[in-house]
Motif scaffolding. Structure first.
Motif, PDB file in Angstrom:
ATOM      1  N   UNK A   1     -57.250  24.297  -1.398  1.00 27.10           N
ATOM      2  CA  UNK A   1     -56.129  25.229  -1.502  1.00 27.10           C
ATOM      3  C   UNK A   1     -54.886  24.635  -0.866  1.00 27.10           C
ATOM      4  N   UNK A   2     -53.751  25.201  -1.238  1.00 32.19           N
ATOM      5  CA  UNK A   2     -52.519  25.030  -0.481  1.00 32.19           C
ATOM      6  C   UNK A   2     -52.578  26.053   0.644  1.00 32.19           C
ATOM      7  N   UNK A   3     -52.255  25.634   1.849  1.00 32.21           N
ATOM      8  CA  UNK A   3     -52.334  26.511   3.020  1.00 32.21           C
ATOM      9  C   UNK A   3     -50.926  26.813   3.513  1.00 32.21           C
ATOM     10  N   UNK A   4     -50.635  28.095   3.745  1.00 31.83           N
ATOM     11  CA  UNK A   4     -49.318  28.505   4.237  1.00 31.83           C
ATOM     12  C   UNK A   4     -49.482  29.283   5.533  1.00 31.83           C
ATOM     13  N   UNK A   5     -48.772  28.874   6.567  1.00 35.88           N
ATOM     14  CA  UNK A   5     -48.799  29.568   7.845  1.00 35.88           C
ATOM     15  C   UNK A   5     -47.442  30.150   8.154  1.00 35.88           C
ATOM     16  N   UNK A   6     -47.437  31.416   8.574  1.00 33.97           N
ATOM     17  CA  UNK A   6     -46.188  32.103   8.889  1.00 33.97           C
ATOM     18  C   UNK A   6     -46.074  32.321  10.394  1.00 33.97           C
ATOM     19  N   UNK A   7     -44.934  31.962  10.963  1.00 30.90           N
ATOM     20  CA  UNK A   7     -44.610  32.227  12.362  1.00 30.90           C
ATOM     21  C   UNK A   7     -45.716  31.723  13.286  1.00 30.90           C
TER      22      UNK A   7
ATOM     23  N   UNK B   1     -52.141  20.835   0.360  1.00 24.50           N
ATOM     24  CA  UNK B   1     -50.727  20.920   0.714  1.00 24.50           C
ATOM     25  C   UNK B   1     -50.583  21.934   1.838  1.00 24.50           C
ATOM     26  N   UNK B   2     -49.495  21.830   2.574  1.00 17.02           N
ATOM     27  CA  UNK B   2     -49.252  22.717   3.709  1.00 17.02           C
ATOM     28  C   UNK B   2     -47.832  23.255   3.637  1.00 17.02           C
ATOM     29  N   UNK B   3     -47.702  24.574   3.852  1.00 16.04           N
ATOM     30  CA  UNK B   3     -46.386  25.224   3.892  1.00 16.04           C
ATOM     31  C   UNK B   3     -46.254  25.939   5.234  1.00 16.04           C
TER      32      UNK B   3
ATOM     33  N   UNK C   1     -46.135  18.324   3.369  1.00 16.96           N
ATOM     34  CA  UNK C   1     -45.895  19.549   4.142  1.00 16.96           C
ATOM     35  C   UNK C   1     -44.468  20.019   3.940  1.00 16.96           C
ATOM     36  N   UNK C   2     -44.326  21.260   3.508  1.00 17.97           N
ATOM     37  CA  UNK C   2     -43.011  21.869   3.313  1.00 17.97           C
ATOM     38  C   UNK C   2     -42.751  22.843   4.456  1.00 17.97           C
TER      39      UNK C   2
ATOM     40  N   UNK D   1     -54.014  20.129  -6.928  1.00 12.91           N
ATOM     41  CA  UNK D   1     -55.248  20.299  -6.177  1.00 12.91           C
ATOM     42  C   UNK D   1     -56.006  18.982  -6.027  1.00 12.91           C
ATOM     43  N   UNK D   2     -55.284  17.885  -5.761  1.00  8.71           N
ATOM     44  CA  UNK D   2     -55.928  16.594  -5.551  1.00  8.71           C
ATOM     45  C   UNK D   2     -56.111  16.372  -4.058  1.00  8.71           C
TER      46      UNK D   2
END
Length: 456
Positions: free
Chosen positions: A104-110, A129-131, A223-224, A283-284
């Motif tokens: 998965x793409x992982x997104x973390x907030x705050x 990927x990381x956001x 990473x974005x 998703x590589x």
């Protein structure tokens, strides 16, 4: 207040080390996006805020979105005090496993950005990927932007004002302003359902003290880092993440709201959509087998003297029993037994808490017998080489073990940082040089034998 929950995805539960973690799956896209919430959340109550429901619908229009309530708040099991970074990272894995998400793409907030950063370093294959949204790698006490007196005031105001509309506390500034009294009422209601005053005060206290900056160079995924231009999290704080991550990109969006689903969502949604669906965000899995892990080295004290005193045959039998016991304990604490060193062991663990708990268990089981041990634990990047491991982190753990005294468990600083808030007490040993290892290393002794047990 209230919404028709039948209009939204069902609440499901994952098992994370014996705790029930509530999660939801939105949408049916071919790409997976796992969202790590901020300091508090409540899957159902958040839907009372129309902005949040709109946000989730927009994200799930182009991918399958998995989000959850971390242990300690929302619809997940409550606990006493605040969970450690180490423990909450385990919740991400449990939710992905329960939802059948292999990558998965992982997104973390705050505040959730720290957990996302650690998990991405630990799982370079599962996280493609990381956001990071309005994120920061270290708390304000660590960075020196708040004093201990400030911390005490923040805690007191949270205990006195949490859950009150327009309440005067540190988190209220992230919600609706006085020009929106109805929004303030809803936000206060959500706060009351998400966490108690004691819990939120403990979580905020932990947030001010964590530091995961040493993890950043180990994150290989693109990473974005997103931040609104006028939000409370400073540009320097968010940009420091993008600068330290090898494949980091910093992007500033217009607006002042810290919470992504407040204010104008369009730019935020567009940035996330482009990153998730872009060719370089597929998703590589990240190539290679370098991962973040906690390395445990143990050593039997005065083993040569013991062998001379007991004789080869007796000593060989003791070592055989030691190795069998060590293997069982490593497995029980969810670790990977790499090999016996002849008078000790090398093992790796996904979490430092399990590494220390294993070391404590082995030490205590040996107490009263002929063998005595010492141990070193270091959290860092290792390279997986079939059944073996290599890398500087392995040497560091070995050097740390060499500095431990009989019965001592000595750790590096990142190991301690990931366990802030745990029942393990760390005593500073000072800053030392490690033979053959560049730099100066702050070391700590894990004093408590009350390491969080591995639940089954």
């Amino acid at each position: 207040m209230g919404v028709a929950m039948s209009d939204f995805p069902e609440i499901r539960y994952a098992n994370s080390d014996g705790l029930s973690i509530a999660y939801q799956v939105w949408g049916e896209g071919s790409r997976n996006l796992v969202l790590v919430p901020g300091i508090f959340s409540h899957l159902e109550a958040f839907l009372e805020m129309s902005e949040y429901a709109d946000w989730m619908r927009a994200l799930s229009s182009f991918c399958r979105v998995i989000t959850f309530d971390k242990r300690g708040n929302g619809m997940s099991d409550r606990i006493v005090g605040a969970p450690t970074v180490d423990e909450r990272v385990m919740d991400i894995q449990a939710v992905m496993d329960a939802a059948g998400v292999s990558s998965a793409v992982l997104a973390g907030f705050s505040e959730g950005s720290a957990l996302a950063l650690v998990f991405a370093a630990r799982e370079p294959v599962r996280i493609t990927k990381l956001i990071i949204c309005g994120g920061f790698p270290a708390g304000e006490l660590v960075l020196g932007t708040l004093t201990e007196e400030d911390r005490v005031k923040i805690r007191r105001r949270l205990l006195e004002n949490w859950g009150k509309p327009g309440g005067r506390h540190a988190i209220a500034r992230f919600g609706p302003g006085p020009e929106d009294p109805a929004g303030q009422e809803i936000f206060a209601h959500v706060c009351r359902l998400a966490a108690t005053p004691t819990t939120i005060a403990a979580l905020y206290d932990l947030q001010m003290r964590f530091d995961v900056r040493k993890v950043l160079p180990f994150i290989r995924q693109p990473t974005l880092v997103l931040r609104r231009a006028e939000e409370p999290i400073t540009r320097a704080m968010s940009k420091s993440i993008a600068d330290a991550v090898p494949n980091g990109i910093y992007r500033e969006l217009p607006g002042s709201a810290h919470v992504p689903f407040f204010g104008d969502q369009e730019d935020y949604i567009d940035a996330i959509r482009d990153f998730v669906l872009g060719e370089d965000a597929g998703e590589t899995p990240v190539p290679g087998r370098r991962v973040l892990a906690s390395v445990l080295f143990t050593d039997l004290v005065n083993s040569t003297g013991q062998q001379a005193r007991l004789g080869d045959n007796v000593f060989r039998e003791l070592i055989s029993r030691h190795d069998a016991l060590a293997r069982r304990l490593v497995e029980r604490h969810k670790g990977r037994f790499i090999h016996s060193t002849g008078d000790g062991l090398l093992a790796t663990f996904d979490t430092p808490s399990n590494a220390i708990a294993c070391a404590v268990a082995l030490r205590d089981r040996l107490a009263g017998g002929e063998l005595r041990m010492r141990a070193g634990v270091h959290t860092g990047e290792i390279e997986l080489r079939g059944d073996d491991i290599s890398g500087l982190s392995v040497n560091i753990a070995s050097r740390i073990a060499d500095l431990a005294g009989e019965g001592e468990i000595v750790t590096s600083d990142l190991t301690r940082q990931l366990m802030i808030g745990s029942r393990v007490i760390f005593e500073a040993r000072g800053v030392v040089s490690l033979k053959g290892v560049p730099g100066e290393w702050p070391l700590y002794t894990a004093l408590s034998t009350q390491a969080p047990p591995s639940r089954s």
